[in-house]
Structure formats: C-alpha cells, structure tokens
Write an enzyme that holds these catalytic residues in place. Structure first.
Site, short mmCIF file in Angstrom:
data_model
loop_
_atom_site.label_atom_id
_atom_site.label_comp_id
_atom_site.label_asym_id
_atom_site.label_seq_id
_atom_site.Cartn_x
_atom_site.Cartn_y
_atom_site.Cartn_z
N ASP A 203 -7.61 -7.42 5.63
CA ASP A 203 -7.67 -7.45 4.35
C ASP A 203 -8.72 -6.42 3.93
O ASP A 203 -9.90 -6.73 4.34
CB ASP A 203 -7.55 -8.46 3.55
CG ASP A 203 -7.30 -8.31 1.94
OD1 ASP A 203 -6.29 -7.68 1.53
OD2 ASP A 203 -8.28 -8.66 1.16
N HIS A 330 3.19 -7.33 0.32
CA HIS A 330 3.08 -8.25 -1.00
C HIS A 330 2.23 -7.88 -2.17
O HIS A 330 2.25 -8.58 -3.14
CB HIS A 330 2.23 -9.58 -0.30
CG HIS A 330 0.81 -9.02 0.16
ND1 HIS A 330 0.59 -8.50 1.18
CD2 HIS A 330 -0.28 -9.44 -0.47
CE1 HIS A 330 -0.54 -8.26 1.24
NE2 HIS A 330 -1.21 -8.84 0.37
N ASP A 331 1.73 -6.39 -2.14
CA ASP A 331 0.88 -5.88 -3.20
C ASP A 331 1.76 -4.74 -3.79
O ASP A 331 1.41 -4.29 -5.08
CB ASP A 331 -0.20 -5.32 -2.65
CG ASP A 331 -1.48 -6.30 -2.42
OD1 ASP A 331 -1.33 -7.39 -2.85
OD2 ASP A 331 -2.23 -6.31 -1.41
#
Length: 537
Positions: A203, A330-331
């Site tokens: 990340d 997912h963003d």
C-alpha cells in the site's frame, strides 16, 4: 538460493478480493476468511493465477483494515489464524498463489508501537513515528496536507508535539529513517513468507520515506490541475517532500532483498502519485518486482490516447519494468460507471475485460469486475468510508465499489450473508448475480472466463512486447509480438452507432477473437460500438 519459477507473475491474472465484501460465512454481515474459502472455485473458474487479499489484520477499521493494529494477527471479524492457514492451503491446492496487502507506511494509532511512541520523547520507540515540534504560535510544522483532507499533522498533548499522518489522524506515519523500524517491518514480511504466502501488494509504496527536514510541498501549477485535483485540496500541492522522494528507492530495495530470501515470491507496489518516479521504485533485480500507477484507474475518458501514452511515454523508457495493468480496485469508481455511466453496460464490461487481458502487463482484476458490476449509488446513511463522510454528497467516497458480491439473485442478501450486510446490495447488482450469469453463455462472466482463457492460450498476450498502430479515434490498435507469435488487437472504444473504420496492416491473418459487430473486407475493418477483434499477425 535456487529459484524454481521466479517469473510466474509476469502476465499472470491476479484477482483482488476485498474480504469484508466477498462472502460472509459466520452470519455477522461482514465477509471473512471462511467465506473466501467457500468461493475459491469461482475464482479458480475464472482462470486466475493468484488472489490478492485486501488487509485481514486486526484493525479499529477507521479505514477498514488499512489502519493495522497488529501486523502478525488476524482480525476477529475475519476469523482465526487457523482459518487463514486453511485458506492458504486451499488456494495452493487449486494451483493459485496467495498475495497479502501490506500497509507498512503507517499503522493504526492503536498499534502497540504507537502506544509506546506517544508516551515520551525518550522511550525506546519514541522515534518510530514522525514527530515534530509546533511552530512558535502552536501551528503545524509545515504545509503538508493529509490525503483525507486537512493538515497532515495532529497534536499529542502528552509529548507536546505533532505527529505526521498522510491519511487519517488515526494512521500515524512510521519513520523509515529509523533502521529499527525498517527491520521490524521486514520481520513482518518474513512472518507471512514463512507461513507460505506468495507475495505482497504494498500500500502507498511511494510514501515510505519523507523529507527529514520537513520542507514545505510546492503548489501544483494551475495549468496542470485537472478536475480531480480541484475536487480535493491535497492534490493542489506537489507531494515531493512528504512522499515520492528519490530516497524511497532504498526502502523498496530493502523489501526486495527480503523477498529474495525466499523462492518464487512477488512484491508489487501501489504508486498513486508522481508516476514519473515509477521506474525508480520498481523493475529490475533490486527494486520491487512490479507495480501499478493510477493512470488507467483515474481515467474517465476511455480515450485511445490514454492507453497509448501510458506505454509509449511512461513505460517505454523503463525496459526493466514489466508492468501491471488494472482498471479497477477498492479505491476507485468501477470502470463501467467511469467509462459508461448509468447502472450497468454489459457491452462496455465485455470490451473492458478484453482490453484488460490484451494489454501488456500482469492483470489485476477486482472482485465483481468479471460480473460487469457498476458503482453503487449510496444514500448518506450508508456511507462508511471517511472520504465519503468528508465530501458527501459531491463525492460519495469509495463505498460504492466495495459493496458485497451478489452470489444468488433470489437468496437473502444475494447469498452474501445470512444477516444484514455491512453495505447494501442493490437490485441492479442482484440482476448480475453469479448464479444468473452462470446460466447464461452470453453473460459478462462467461466472457470474462473466455478472455482469461484467450490470454492463457496465447503466451504473447502474457509476455509479448506491445507496439501501437496509428488509428483515428475512437479506435485503439496495437500489436503484441513475442513467444513465437504476433497478434494484432483492434478496439472500438466509442459508443456511437456508426461503425469505426481501421486499415489492417499487411500480413494480418485470421481472427482469433472477436467481440461485437465486426466486418472485414480484405484489410478494411469496420467495428461497431464497443467491438473488438484480434488477428494473427
């Protein structure tokens, strides 16, 4: 150490699972590890080579797992370590790899490391995080802005100092200038690698290092600001001192050196800012194996130039970097909504999946993309994401792409849970449920399987070179060559009813894949809206 197949990831199809939303096996409304295990055959049936799990670690869930309070544990709502071990074995038994998210740039403020660090300026972990004195008037140390809005600093009354957080105030930044922090983070990787995990997605891999002098970030020049930049104040400055530093390269090298202690492992990074730094952090024998930028993820145009520019301008000067290619995660607002709008567009979904497997790179496919799921338009009371909470109703944040997978159209909560789901499942997702599409040979799901099978049947699509052909909008055309094969790939990215024309290069052979309305007369090719064709070269 002799490696058996270190390049297994090149051209592989990696399926991303957002665990909270995949399948709930224990009936609490939140997806879990047992639920993932129950649905592994769906992923294997797509032809996926690997699974990437978003965070499964203990977390207060201010940012839903991306605020880790224990790097070597399993969140209670996800299950137990025994559940994880069983899932890992089940993945491997299906000849797939398992990749975990690692969030090492910051932790939760509830992590034991931060609990100790915040107590004083002279304890053993006092500088494991980024602390700074206030200015004389009590204001923050510099102009750095949090990606979630407001100053990237929060006051701690015990230490009488500010601590830095690139995201929420509950996500304090780890200090990678401290060798003890780096060693501790590498031990986290080893913990999971020793268990047999096949790799990690890192990340915000661009932000491990910060400028120790805390220099102000400069503004983003007005003539370079897009509508996305104007929508979010932190994007109005160049993040060159709080992240994206040349020194970040050595942090990536430390990760790679740790990975190389093990056989056949993969580390790829998320690089959400300054893509020009990409080649410094990934590619070659010392840096991360690969990574991805947001060039496609943040694109709303679906213009051919976006794809051509990415390969010819960003990647061409980086011959050692084998890239990832991804349209969704997912963003990000789901691609059929970004590129088509409305509540679904099956033709666009099929075209997007075909393009995804035809472009050069390791494919990252997000759960529900194989169903053509559109973004969910949520009401205010449904919003969980801190970004949506900040900007609603002008932006509803990331919850719209994170809603639960619809497994069975007529089952309670579409077969996701026996309880009330943590986010709602709309009817227009139920209509695209897995069981509905399983029974339809013309469904998006059937096409997704065919598209992945196409890539596996033609190794050139996995690892071959890519070169673009001149074509007028809305046509995107390119050649893939290598592995003893050459293919010519042509896509009409437009949605106008009239057909788009393209002149095939000399030597174009038979079609190996066609989608939509395609007509060929010698070298003259006409493609209807959202149509595509792939020919032998």
């Amino acid at each position: 150490m002799t490696q058996k197949n270190p390049d297994w990831w090149k051209g592989a199809v990696v399926y991303q699972i957002y665990p909270r939303s995949f399948r709930d096996a224990n009936g609490d409304g939140i997806g879990d590890l047992r639920g993932i295990e129950e649905k592994l055959d769906h992923v294997a049936g797509l032809g996926a080579d690997a699974i990437w799990l978003s965070p499964i670690y203990p977390s207060p869930n201010r940012d839903f797992g991306y605020d880790v309070s224990d790097y070597c544990g399993i969140a209670l709502e996800m299950g137990t370590m025994a559940d994880f071990d069983r899932l890992l074995a089940a993945v491997h038994s299906r000849s797939m790899k398992l990749i975990l998210d690692q969030v090492l740039a910051h932790s939760s403020d509830q992590h034991a490391w931060f609990a100790e660090s915040q107590l004083s300026a002279d304890n053993p972990k006092s500088d494991w995080y980024v602390w700074a004195d206030a200015k004389e008037d009590g204001t923050v140390p510099n102009n750095w802005l949090s990606a979630f809005g407001g100053p990237a600093w929060s006051w701690n009354p015990v230490r009488r100092q500010y601590y830095h957080h690139k995201f929420l105030k509950s996500q304090p930044k780890l200090n990678f200038h401290n060798p003890e922090v780096v060693s501790a983070c590498m031990d986290v990787l080893r913990f999971w690698l020793d268990k047999g995990v096949d790799g990690f997605r890192l990340d915000v891999a661009n932000s491990y290092l910060h400028d120790a002098a805390l220099t102000d970030n400069p503004p983003l020049p007005r003539d370079e600001r897009s509508f996305l930049d104007w929508a979010h104040a932190p994007r109005l400055q160049r993040h060159i001192h709080d992240a994206n530093m040349p020194e970040n390269e050595w942090a990536m090298k430390r990760v790679r050196a740790t990975m190389d202690e093990y056989e056949d492992r993969l580390a790829f990074g998320e690089f959400s800012e300054r893509p020009e730094m990409f080649g410094l952090y990934a590619g070659g024998p010392e840096r991360l194996h690969t990574g991805y930028t947001f060039d496609f993820l943040e694109d709303w145009s679906f213009a051919p130039a976006v794809f051509r520019r990415y390969y010819e301008e960003l990647l061409a000067p980086l011959p050692d970097l084998f890239p990832c290619v991804t349209f969704s995660n997912h963003d990000i607002v789901r691609p059929v909504t970004r590129w088509g709008g409305g509540r679904g567009d099956e033709e666009l979904a099929r075209l997007g999946l075909t393009l995804l497997v035809a472009l050069k790179g390791t494919v990252l496919m997000f759960e529900g993309e194989e169903l053509g799921l559109p973004e969910v338009d949520l009401e205010r009371h449904h919003i969980k994401d801190p970004v949506g909470d900040l900007y609603f109703p002008w932006s509803k944040g990331r919850d719209g792409c994170r809603t639960p997978m619809p497994w069975e159209r007529h089952a309670h909560e579409a077969g996701f849970t026996a309880a009330a789901p943590w986010l709602p499942i709309p009817d227009y997702h139920r209509e695209r449920a897995v069981d509905v599409q399983q029974a339809d040979g013309n469904s998006v799901l059937a096409h997704a399987r065919a598209a992945v099978a196409l890539r596996k049947a033609h190794p050139v699509l996995k690892r071959g070179a890519i070169s673009f052909l001149d074509a007028g909008d809305p046509v995107l055309a390119f050649e893939r060559e290598g592995e003893g094969e050459k293919l010519i790939c042509v896509f009409n990215l437009g949605k106008k009813p009239e057909a788009a024309a393209f002149e095939l290069p000399a030597g174009a052979g038979d079609a190996v894949f066609m989608l939509g309305d395609v007509a060929r007369d010698g070298s003259a090719l006409k493609l209807g809206a959202r149509a595509a064709a792939i020919f032998r070269g």
